[in-house]
Design a protein around this motif. Structure first.
Motif, PDB file in Angstrom:
ATOM      1  N   MET A  32       0.838  -1.182   0.000  1.00 35.51           N
ATOM      2  CA  MET A  32       0.000   0.000   0.000  1.00 35.51           C
ATOM      3  C   MET A  32       0.882   1.245   0.000  1.00 35.51           C
ATOM      4  N   THR A  33       0.458   2.237  -0.742  1.00 38.66           N
ATOM      5  CA  THR A  33       1.131   3.526  -0.797  1.00 38.66           C
ATOM      6  C   THR A  33       0.252   4.567  -0.115  1.00 38.66           C
ATOM      7  N   THR A  34       0.873   5.380   0.729  1.00 36.26           N
ATOM      8  CA  THR A  34       0.183   6.495   1.358  1.00 36.26           C
ATOM      9  C   THR A  34       0.501   7.740   0.542  1.00 36.26           C
ATOM     10  N   LEU A  35      -0.518   8.499   0.218  1.00 33.67           N
ATOM     11  CA  LEU A  35      -0.319   9.714  -0.570  1.00 33.67           C
ATOM     12  C   LEU A  35      -0.873  10.911   0.186  1.00 33.67           C
ATOM     13  N   TYR A  36       0.016  11.841   0.547  1.00 33.95           N
ATOM     14  CA  TYR A  36      -0.417  13.117   1.101  1.00 33.95           C
ATOM     15  C   TYR A  36      -0.883  13.935  -0.092  1.00 33.95           C
ATOM     16  N   HIS A  37      -2.169  14.183  -0.146  1.00 35.04           N
ATOM     17  CA  HIS A  37      -2.840  14.622  -1.373  1.00 35.04           C
ATOM     18  C   HIS A  37      -3.642  15.895  -1.169  1.00 35.04           C
ATOM     19  N   ASN A  38      -3.531  16.776  -2.161  1.00 37.71           N
ATOM     20  CA  ASN A  38      -4.388  17.961  -2.242  1.00 37.71           C
ATOM     21  C   ASN A  38      -5.113  17.862  -3.578  1.00 37.71           C
ATOM     22  N   PRO A  39      -6.401  17.538  -3.578  1.00 42.62           N
ATOM     23  CA  PRO A  39      -7.119  17.339  -4.835  1.00 42.62           C
ATOM     24  C   PRO A  39      -7.187  18.579  -5.724  1.00 42.62           C
ATOM     25  N   ARG A  40      -6.907  19.751  -5.174  1.00 44.79           N
ATOM     26  CA  ARG A  40      -6.921  20.974  -5.988  1.00 44.79           C
ATOM     27  C   ARG A  40      -5.597  21.187  -6.715  1.00 44.79           C
TER      28      ARG A  40
ATOM     29  N   GLU B  14      -0.707   2.106 -12.001  1.00 46.00           N
ATOM     30  CA  GLU B  14       0.187   1.008 -11.631  1.00 46.00           C
ATOM     31  C   GLU B  14      -0.532  -0.060 -10.808  1.00 46.00           C
ATOM     32  N   GLY B  15      -1.825   0.157 -10.526  1.00 43.20           N
ATOM     33  CA  GLY B  15      -2.601  -0.808  -9.770  1.00 43.20           C
ATOM     34  C   GLY B  15      -2.308  -0.786  -8.282  1.00 43.20           C
ATOM     35  N   GLU B  16      -1.735   0.305  -7.829  1.00 47.95           N
ATOM     36  CA  GLU B  16      -1.341   0.439  -6.431  1.00 47.95           C
ATOM     37  C   GLU B  16      -2.553   0.679  -5.541  1.00 47.95           C
ATOM     38  N   THR B  17      -2.573   0.037  -4.375  1.00 49.81           N
ATOM     39  CA  THR B  17      -3.557   0.345  -3.349  1.00 49.81           C
ATOM     40  C   THR B  17      -3.084   1.612  -2.664  1.00 49.81           C
ATOM     41  N   ILE B  18      -3.982   2.591  -2.543  1.00 50.86           N
ATOM     42  CA  ILE B  18      -3.568   3.916  -2.068  1.00 50.86           C
ATOM     43  C   ILE B  18      -4.406   4.341  -0.875  1.00 50.86           C
ATOM     44  N   GLU B  19      -3.696   4.785   0.159  1.00 54.64           N
ATOM     45  CA  GLU B  19      -4.349   5.448   1.282  1.00 54.64           C
ATOM     46  C   GLU B  19      -4.149   6.940   1.062  1.00 54.64           C
ATOM     47  N   ILE B  20      -5.232   7.656   0.871  1.00 52.59           N
ATOM     48  CA  ILE B  20      -5.146   9.084   0.602  1.00 52.59           C
ATOM     49  C   ILE B  20      -5.302   9.860   1.901  1.00 52.59           C
ATOM     50  N   ILE B  21      -4.335  10.723   2.158  1.00 48.18           N
ATOM     51  CA  ILE B  21      -4.419  11.618   3.311  1.00 48.18           C
ATOM     52  C   ILE B  21      -4.588  13.032   2.776  1.00 48.18           C
ATOM     53  N   ARG B  22      -5.747  13.588   3.000  1.00 49.68           N
ATOM     54  CA  ARG B  22      -6.003  14.977   2.601  1.00 49.68           C
ATOM     55  C   ARG B  22      -5.498  15.869   3.730  1.00 49.68           C
TER      56      ARG B  22
ATOM     57  N   VAL C  65       6.961   9.684  -7.978  1.00 48.06           N
ATOM     58  CA  VAL C  65       6.182   8.792  -7.112  1.00 48.06           C
ATOM     59  C   VAL C  65       6.370   7.334  -7.513  1.00 48.06           C
ATOM     60  N   LEU C  66       6.726   7.079  -8.753  1.00 47.71           N
ATOM     61  CA  LEU C  66       6.918   5.700  -9.218  1.00 47.71           C
ATOM     62  C   LEU C  66       8.196   5.102  -8.651  1.00 47.71           C
TER      63      LEU C  66
ATOM     64  N   HIS D 271      -3.118   9.602 -10.130  1.00 47.69           N
ATOM     65  CA  HIS D 271      -3.440   8.895 -11.374  1.00 47.69           C
ATOM     66  C   HIS D 271      -2.337   7.902 -11.735  1.00 47.69           C
ATOM     67  N   LEU D 272      -1.070   8.316 -11.622  1.00 45.91           N
ATOM     68  CA  LEU D 272       0.045   7.414 -11.932  1.00 45.91           C
ATOM     69  C   LEU D 272       0.032   6.184 -11.032  1.00 45.91           C
ATOM     70  N   LEU D 273      -0.197   6.398  -9.749  1.00 39.47           N
ATOM     71  CA  LEU D 273      -0.237   5.269  -8.816  1.00 39.47           C
ATOM     72  C   LEU D 273      -1.413   4.345  -9.121  1.00 39.47           C
ATOM     73  N   GLU D 274      -2.555   4.923  -9.464  1.00 36.18           N
ATOM     74  CA  GLU D 274      -3.724   4.114  -9.827  1.00 36.18           C
ATOM     75  C   GLU D 274      -3.438   3.301 -11.085  1.00 36.18           C
TER      76      GLU D 274
END
Length: 113
Positions: free
Chosen positions: A1-9, A23-31, A109-110, A18-21
């Motif tokens: 699993m990959t954790t992504l500190y993410h700002n959707p804006r 690659e089929g990566e399971t992602i935990e999104i932290i806004r 990120v890859l 999108h790149l992680l998705e």
């Protein structure tokens, strides 16, 4: 699993997700703007990145320029500034296991996969 500190804006953050998705990566999104990290969490992220806290700061943000620029701050004070003003945190940050990168350029990120 990959954790992504993410700002959707943020376009770079959206591109990293999108790149992680792709690659089929399971992602935990932290806004992180809505749910800022604690001091300990941010310190751990910085350690995983292998950088100094100032290297994670978006120093061109108005908040930084008006309130912190030119001041001699300790690493802990810089971390506290990012927690109080999470938009100062550079993004996106991707973490997998003991590896972390700032997604600038986005393709970085890859490197953690």
């Amino acid at each position: 699993m990959t954790t992504l500190y993410h700002n959707p804006r943020c376009s770079k953050s959206r591109q990293a997700l999108h790149l992680l998705e792709e690659e089929g990566e399971t992602i935990e999104i932290i806004r992180y703007l809505e749910n800022p990290p604690t001091h300990l969490e941010l310190k751990q992220v910085i350690e995983l990145l292998g950088i100094k806290p100032i290297e994670l700061v978006r120093t061109q943000e108005t908040e930084w320029k008006e309130n912190y620029k030119g001041k001699e701050l300790t690493d802990n004070q810089i971390i506290d500034a990012m927690i109080e003003n999470p938009k100062l945190i550079e993004r996106p940050i991707a973490i997998k296991g003991t590896h972390a990168v700032i997604g600038r350029p986005t393709e970085k990120v890859l490197e953690i996969l």
